[in-house]
Motif scaffolding. Structure first.
Motif, PDB file in Angstrom:
ATOM      1  N   TYR A  59     -14.793 -15.217  13.254  1.00 19.15           N
ATOM      2  CA  TYR A  59     -15.192 -16.524  13.789  1.00 19.15           C
ATOM      3  C   TYR A  59     -14.021 -17.509  13.711  1.00 19.15           C
ATOM      4  O   TYR A  59     -13.721 -18.209  14.677  1.00 19.15           O
ATOM      5  CB  TYR A  59     -16.386 -17.053  12.994  1.00 19.15           C
ATOM      6  CG  TYR A  59     -16.775 -18.469  13.320  1.00 19.15           C
ATOM      7  CD1 TYR A  59     -17.593 -18.756  14.405  1.00 19.15           C
ATOM      8  CD2 TYR A  59     -16.332 -19.533  12.542  1.00 19.15           C
ATOM      9  CE1 TYR A  59     -17.952 -20.052  14.719  1.00 19.15           C
ATOM     10  CE2 TYR A  59     -16.688 -20.828  12.837  1.00 19.15           C
ATOM     11  CZ  TYR A  59     -17.494 -21.088  13.927  1.00 19.15           C
ATOM     12  OH  TYR A  59     -17.837 -22.383  14.224  1.00 19.15           O
ATOM     13  N   ASN A  60     -13.358 -17.539  12.571  1.00 15.98           N
ATOM     14  CA  ASN A  60     -12.224 -18.455  12.394  1.00 15.98           C
ATOM     15  C   ASN A  60     -11.071 -18.120  13.331  1.00 15.98           C
ATOM     16  O   ASN A  60     -10.383 -19.022  13.817  1.00 15.98           O
ATOM     17  CB  ASN A  60     -11.750 -18.458  10.941  1.00 15.98           C
ATOM     18  CG  ASN A  60     -12.708 -19.194  10.034  1.00 15.98           C
ATOM     19  OD1 ASN A  60     -13.482 -20.034  10.472  1.00 15.98           O
ATOM     20  ND2 ASN A  60     -12.669 -18.867   8.757  1.00 15.98           N
ATOM     21  N   SER A  61     -10.842 -16.854  13.591  1.00 18.61           N
ATOM     22  CA  SER A  61      -9.787 -16.465  14.539  1.00 18.61           C
ATOM     23  C   SER A  61     -10.090 -16.986  15.939  1.00 18.61           C
ATOM     24  O   SER A  61      -9.201 -17.503  16.615  1.00 18.61           O
ATOM     25  CB  SER A  61      -9.635 -14.949  14.583  1.00 18.61           C
ATOM     26  OG  SER A  61      -9.137 -14.457  13.374  1.00 18.61           O
ATOM     27  N   ALA A  62     -11.322 -16.847  16.350  1.00 22.57           N
ATOM     28  CA  ALA A  62     -11.710 -17.309  17.688  1.00 22.57           C
ATOM     29  C   ALA A  62     -11.618 -18.826  17.795  1.00 22.57           C
ATOM     30  O   ALA A  62     -11.052 -19.360  18.756  1.00 22.57           O
ATOM     31  CB  ALA A  62     -13.122 -16.830  18.019  1.00 22.57           C
ATOM     32  N   GLU A  79      -0.386 -16.791  19.724  1.00 22.95           N
ATOM     33  CA  GLU A  79      -1.804 -17.143  19.594  1.00 22.95           C
ATOM     34  C   GLU A  79      -2.703 -16.053  20.173  1.00 22.95           C
ATOM     35  O   GLU A  79      -3.736 -15.728  19.590  1.00 22.95           O
ATOM     36  CB  GLU A  79      -2.078 -18.481  20.284  1.00 22.95           C
ATOM     37  CG  GLU A  79      -1.438 -19.650  19.569  1.00 22.95           C
ATOM     38  CD  GLU A  79      -1.333 -20.888  20.426  1.00 22.95           C
ATOM     39  OE1 GLU A  79      -1.485 -20.785  21.668  1.00 22.95           O
ATOM     40  OE2 GLU A  79      -1.084 -21.962  19.855  1.00 22.95           O
ATOM     41  N   LEU A  80      -2.299 -15.494  21.294  1.00 24.75           N
ATOM     42  CA  LEU A  80      -3.078 -14.401  21.889  1.00 24.75           C
ATOM     43  C   LEU A  80      -3.057 -13.166  20.991  1.00 24.75           C
ATOM     44  O   LEU A  80      -4.084 -12.491  20.819  1.00 24.75           O
ATOM     45  CB  LEU A  80      -2.548 -14.067  23.282  1.00 24.75           C
ATOM     46  CG  LEU A  80      -2.845 -15.106  24.365  1.00 24.75           C
ATOM     47  CD1 LEU A  80      -2.025 -14.826  25.620  1.00 24.75           C
ATOM     48  CD2 LEU A  80      -4.324 -15.124  24.684  1.00 24.75           C
ATOM     49  N   HIS A  81      -1.907 -12.885  20.412  1.00 22.62           N
ATOM     50  CA  HIS A  81      -1.801 -11.763  19.481  1.00 22.62           C
ATOM     51  C   HIS A  81      -2.692 -11.985  18.264  1.00 22.62           C
ATOM     52  O   HIS A  81      -3.416 -11.078  17.830  1.00 22.62           O
ATOM     53  CB  HIS A  81      -0.341 -11.583  19.047  1.00 22.62           C
ATOM     54  CG  HIS A  81      -0.167 -10.543  18.005  1.00 22.62           C
ATOM     55  ND1 HIS A  81      -0.113 -10.850  16.662  1.00 22.62           N
ATOM     56  CD2 HIS A  81      -0.052  -9.195  18.087  1.00 22.62           C
ATOM     57  CE1 HIS A  81       0.031  -9.734  15.968  1.00 22.62           C
ATOM     58  NE2 HIS A  81       0.067  -8.719  16.812  1.00 22.62           N
ATOM     59  N   ASP A  82      -2.648 -13.193  17.711  1.00 23.62           N
ATOM     60  CA  ASP A  82      -3.488 -13.501  16.554  1.00 23.62           C
ATOM     61  C   ASP A  82      -4.972 -13.383  16.887  1.00 23.62           C
ATOM     62  O   ASP A  82      -5.769 -12.947  16.057  1.00 23.62           O
ATOM     63  CB  ASP A  82      -3.179 -14.904  16.023  1.00 23.62           C
ATOM     64  CG  ASP A  82      -1.805 -14.991  15.370  1.00 23.62           C
ATOM     65  OD1 ASP A  82      -1.211 -13.930  15.060  1.00 23.62           O
ATOM     66  OD2 ASP A  82      -1.323 -16.129  15.174  1.00 23.62           O
ATOM     67  N   LEU A  83      -5.336 -13.763  18.102  1.00 20.63           N
ATOM     68  CA  LEU A  83      -6.730 -13.634  18.528  1.00 20.63           C
ATOM     69  C   LEU A  83      -7.151 -12.167  18.572  1.00 20.63           C
ATOM     70  O   LEU A  83      -8.210 -11.805  18.053  1.00 20.63           O
ATOM     71  CB  LEU A  83      -6.935 -14.284  19.900  1.00 20.63           C
ATOM     72  CG  LEU A  83      -8.338 -14.158  20.494  1.00 20.63           C
ATOM     73  CD1 LEU A  83      -9.346 -14.927  19.652  1.00 20.63           C
ATOM     74  CD2 LEU A  83      -8.352 -14.638  21.930  1.00 20.63           C
ATOM     75  N   ILE A  84      -6.315 -11.325  19.139  1.00 19.63           N
ATOM     76  CA  ILE A  84      -6.644  -9.898  19.226  1.00 19.63           C
ATOM     77  C   ILE A  84      -6.738  -9.276  17.839  1.00 19.63           C
ATOM     78  O   ILE A  84      -7.700  -8.570  17.521  1.00 19.63           O
ATOM     79  CB  ILE A  84      -5.596  -9.141  20.071  1.00 19.63           C
ATOM     80  CG1 ILE A  84      -5.732  -9.530  21.524  1.00 19.63           C
ATOM     81  CG2 ILE A  84      -5.751  -7.638  19.915  1.00 19.63           C
ATOM     82  CD1 ILE A  84      -4.654  -8.959  22.406  1.00 19.63           C
TER      83      ILE A  84
END
Length: 162
Positions: A59-62, A79-84
């Motif tokens: 949840y926190n990642s999203a 940021e996209l990498h961290d989201l994945i």
């Protein structure tokens, strides 16, 4: 003879320690069962807490991704990498619908936003540039609305009810 008979009866009466020792075995069994039950409950609560913490990270990642995009107006590769990376366990810890939403909608919108930003570099003012800016605006508005949607989707999984 009467003394001998009375002595015989006195010796046949169980001593109070016999009663205590007879009651001690069931008491120890009941107490042991209670301890085992409490250990089982503690293990169940620990499992709930660990599951909650792992789901909360997703949840926190999203929401962190959305916050970052809202703050900078851009979706960077990092940021996209961290989201994945932060949401990759969603398919096991949450539902497949949430995993699909995170991968196919949230991540995709981030990639679209990143592509639109790249398209704008060096493009002079024109109708195509205006259209791209409008597309970016629409994605940012969509992302902003996702705060409530993510809360709704995750609310079922982020409960610590007993």
């Amino acid at each position: 003879m009467l003394k001998e008979m009375l002595g015989f009866y006195m010796n046949c009466d169980p001593h109070w320690t016999s009663y205590i020792s007879a009651l001690l075995v069931p008491l120890v069994a009941i107490f042991g069962s209670y301890i085992a039950f409490r250990q089982w409950r503690t293990a169940q609560n620990k499992l709930k807490l660990e599951l909650f913490e792992r789901r909360l990270k997703i949840y926190n990642s999203a929401t962190s991704f959305i916050s970052s995009v809202m703050a900078t107006g851009k979706a960077t590769d990092r940021e996209l990498h961290d989201l994945i990376v932060g949401t990759k366990e969603a398919k096991w810890l949450l539902s497949k619908d949430i995993a699909k939403y995170l991968d196919e909608e949230l991540y995709s919108k981030g990639v679209d936003l990143q592509c639109f930003a790249a398209e704008l570099e060096g493009v002079p003012i024109s109708q195509a540039r205006t259209n791209t800016v409008h597309e970016q605006r629409d994605i940012k508005k969509w992302l902003y609305r996702q705060y409530g949607i993510i809360d709704e989707k995750f609310s079922k999984y982020l409960q610590l009810s007993h």
